[in-house]
Enzyme design. Structure first.
Site, PDB file in Angstrom:
ATOM      1  N   LYS A  88     -72.269 -77.641  56.731  1.00  0.00           N
ATOM      2  CA  LYS A  88     -71.481 -77.336  55.529  1.00  0.00           C
ATOM      3  C   LYS A  88     -70.014 -77.666  55.789  1.00  0.00           C
ATOM      4  CE  LYS A  88     -70.622 -73.425  52.383  1.00  0.00           C
ATOM      5  NZ  LYS A  88     -70.808 -71.957  52.198  1.00  0.00           N
ATOM      6  N   SER A 163     -72.746 -70.911  47.844  1.00  0.00           N
ATOM      7  CA  SER A 163     -71.928 -72.103  47.942  1.00  0.00           C
ATOM      8  C   SER A 163     -72.460 -73.139  48.945  1.00  0.00           C
ATOM      9  CB  SER A 163     -70.510 -71.700  48.359  1.00  0.00           C
ATOM     10  OG  SER A 163     -70.535 -71.081  49.626  1.00  0.00           O
ATOM     11  N   SER A 187     -74.147 -66.942  50.103  1.00  0.00           N
ATOM     12  CA  SER A 187     -74.123 -68.409  50.062  1.00  0.00           C
ATOM     13  C   SER A 187     -75.130 -69.129  50.956  1.00  0.00           C
ATOM     14  CB  SER A 187     -72.727 -68.914  50.405  1.00  0.00           C
ATOM     15  OG  SER A 187     -71.904 -68.789  49.278  1.00  0.00           O
TER      16      SER A 187
HETATM   17  N1  GLN Z   1     -71.207 -66.399  45.192  1.00  0.00           N
HETATM   18  C1  GLN Z   1     -70.360 -65.558  45.953  1.00  0.00           C
HETATM   19  C2  GLN Z   1     -68.910 -65.862  45.644  1.00  0.00           C
HETATM   20  O1  GLN Z   1     -68.683 -66.687  44.840  1.00  0.00           O
HETATM   21  C3  GLN Z   1     -70.649 -65.708  47.427  1.00  0.00           C
HETATM   22  C4  GLN Z   1     -70.086 -66.947  48.013  1.00  0.00           C
HETATM   23  C5  GLN Z   1     -70.316 -67.023  49.509  1.00  0.00           C
HETATM   24  O2  GLN Z   1     -71.160 -66.337  50.063  1.00  0.00           O
HETATM   25  N2  GLN Z   1     -69.539 -67.848  50.160  1.00  0.00           N
HETATM   26  O3  GLN Z   1     -68.027 -65.304  46.189  1.00  0.00           O
END
Ligand code: GLN
Length: 501
Positions: A88, A163, A187
């Site tokens: 990532k 994400s 994420s």
């Molecule tokens: N969807 C969550 C956010 O937008 C988690 C994102 C993540 O785990 N990086 O913060």
């Protein structure tokens, strides 16, 4: 031996076996993945960059080393020798552009590797490419990347989750053998749920974040994203452990997670005999898609047929996890992102005036709308007069959420739930309505707030769309959730399904 056409579907475990026996070469394996990427990534856009030449060089070197090891009969200290990895793009890779999905880090080249990357390289893996994230990992759909959206290989009109959507989509599309993601509020787990892959969020402190671009430092963790549970266990064992560069890592021995899986003989009766599985009633909420709920109920019934003792438990503060997370995560983000000022990293806006003008213009053009929203929310929550009402209150509620889990784990070994209340949604469906997007995170925010680990694995389908099951355990009891996940996986076939592209 697999045919050339299926090399890209191998797990890391199986690929390692075949490589070590000399039945496949690292160059062949890498070529197979590069061909898949060539054929499909223009549609899916899982990768931000792939350095084919460099990957093939590494593969060639790995083949030489594998050959030498075979000839000398040396035991293998490098379990991932010859296996390409997909990382990532919020995780730093030395000499390879790392953008965090943000225009503000366009062309940023880290001078060192994240510890997790270093450890995987030491285990013999090499970089295939960097995968697309939501900008600074803020989002649940990979629509917030500054470099375009990633599509779900199961349905190109739908999101792969986020994400870590690029990592998940790459795996599902046969464009990766294994990947790393980061999980601040889901994420790693939610994209796994959306793509029929496995995603593991480790306990807070289990894996180093050194070299990982920070979003919310009290929540961020790095986790493996894989085709099956065994690979997740293998990779966790490699990336886990104390790191002097990350003072939040804990100095407890890393267990042998592969041993923890045990031997599951599908014919054997009751591999989960005596394992206490709790079903938190608050995780069956109104608004949950009926076919996600029925899939979960069926998965739980299956655990029962394996001998697990199922009981209902309550985590009474669950409903506060979402507002608590969406105060604390932006608050920490607003502090972490202060460093992107056009002076220290990345491009700088070319505007007249003093340094404040330069910073304003750089941040104004470099950050996307969701990142700006988070910075503003966080700054507000931390400002004088609101700090006690929001930030301090949220910290107090965080303690209550953690206590809920402590109490539940006094009665059960693991907890199970869905990782998302809905199957993969359509591209554009939620992107204009941040609140709808935040609500979709409802099942994956409490675990990071409590610091506990959780894994998501394939558990069925809602029509043609994958549905994952989340299994949670007490902090530093990853073995327990891995064992339950493995028993479920080995007695079901969901994880073997692949999308047709
Ligand atoms: N969807 C969550 C956010 O937008 C988690 C994102 C993540 O785990 N990086 O913060």
């Amino acid at each position: 031996m697999p045919t050339e056409t299926t090399l890209f579907e191998l797990t890391a475990t199986r690929a390692a076996e075949l490589l070590q026996r000399g039945e496949i070469s690292a160059v062949e394996l890498t070529r197979a993945l590069l061909e898949r990427i060539d054929a499909f990534d223009s549609k899916i856009h899982a990768y931000l960059n792939v350095d084919a030449e460099r990957a093939l060089e590494h593969a060639q070197r790995a083949d030489d080393e594998l050959m030498r090891a075979r000839q000398s009969g040396d035991p293998h200290d490098a379990p991932l020798r010859g296996i390409p990895m997909s990382i990532k793009d919020v995780i730093s890779t030395q000499d390879v552009v790392t953008t965090a999905g943000s225009r503000i880090l366009e062309n940023f080249v880290p001078v060192y590797n994240a510890t997790v990357v270093e450890k995987l390289q030491r285990a013999g893996a090499f970089l295939l490419g960097k995968t697309n994230p939501d900008e600074f990992a803020m989002g649940s759909s990979t629509e917030n990347s500054g470099y375009g959206v990633t599509r779900n290989p199961w349905d190109l009109e739908r999101v792969p989750g986020g994400s870590s959507g690029g990592s998940a989509a790459a795996l599902a599309a046969g464009e990766a053998i294994f990947a790393l993601g980061t999980d601040t509020g889901g994420s790693v787990r939610q994209p796994a749920s959306f793509t029929n892959t496995v995603g593991l969020r480790p306990s807070y402190g289990r894996v180093s974040r050194w070299g990982v671009i920070a979003f919310a430092s009290s929540l961020d963790q790095v986790g493996p994203m894989t085709r099956d549970v065994r690979d997740a266990a293998l990779l966790l064992g490699i990336i886990a452990g104390r790191d002097a560069h990350d003072s939040t890592t804990v100095d407890t021995a890393v267990p042998n997670y592969l041993d923890a899986l045990g031997e599951i003989d599908p014919g054997q009766d009751l591999p989960l005999r005596g394992v206490r599985v709790g079903v938190p009633r608050e995780y069956f909420v109104q608004g949950m898609a009926p076919d996600v709920e029925s899939t979960l109920r069926a998965a739980i019934a299956h655990l029962e047929t394996l001998g697990a003792e199922i009981s209902q438990v309550s985590l009474p503060h669950t409903e506060y996890a979402l507002p608590t997370y969406y105060i604390l995560a932006p608050a920490e983000a607003s502090a972490n992102l202060a460093r992107y000022d056009g002076v220290k990293y990345g491009p700088r806006a070319n505007v007249p005036g003093d340094v404040w003008n330069v910073m304003r213009a750089t941040r104004g053009s470099g950050f996307g709308p969701e990142v700006k929203r988070r910075i503003m929310l966080g700054t507000y929550a931390l400002s004088a007069g609101y700090y006690d009402a929001y930030y301090v209150k949220a910290q107090q509620v965080r303690t209550l959420i953690k206590r809920d889990f402590d109490n539940a784990f006094d009665k059960v070994d693991v907890l199970v739930s869905a990782a998302s209340p809905v199957p993969p949604f359509r591209i554009g469906e939620k992107s204009d309505d941040p609140l709808q997007m935040y609500l979709a995170d409802v099942f994956t925010l409490a675990q990071p707030l409590a610091g506990i680990p959780a894994i998501c694995l394939p558990a069925g389908f809602a029509g043609h769309l994958p549905v994952g099951m989340q299994i949670m355990a007490r902090a530093f009891e990853e073995e327990k959730m891995l064992r339950v996940a493995y028993a479920y996986e080995q007695t079901t076939a969901w994880h073997t399904r692949r999308p047709t592209l």
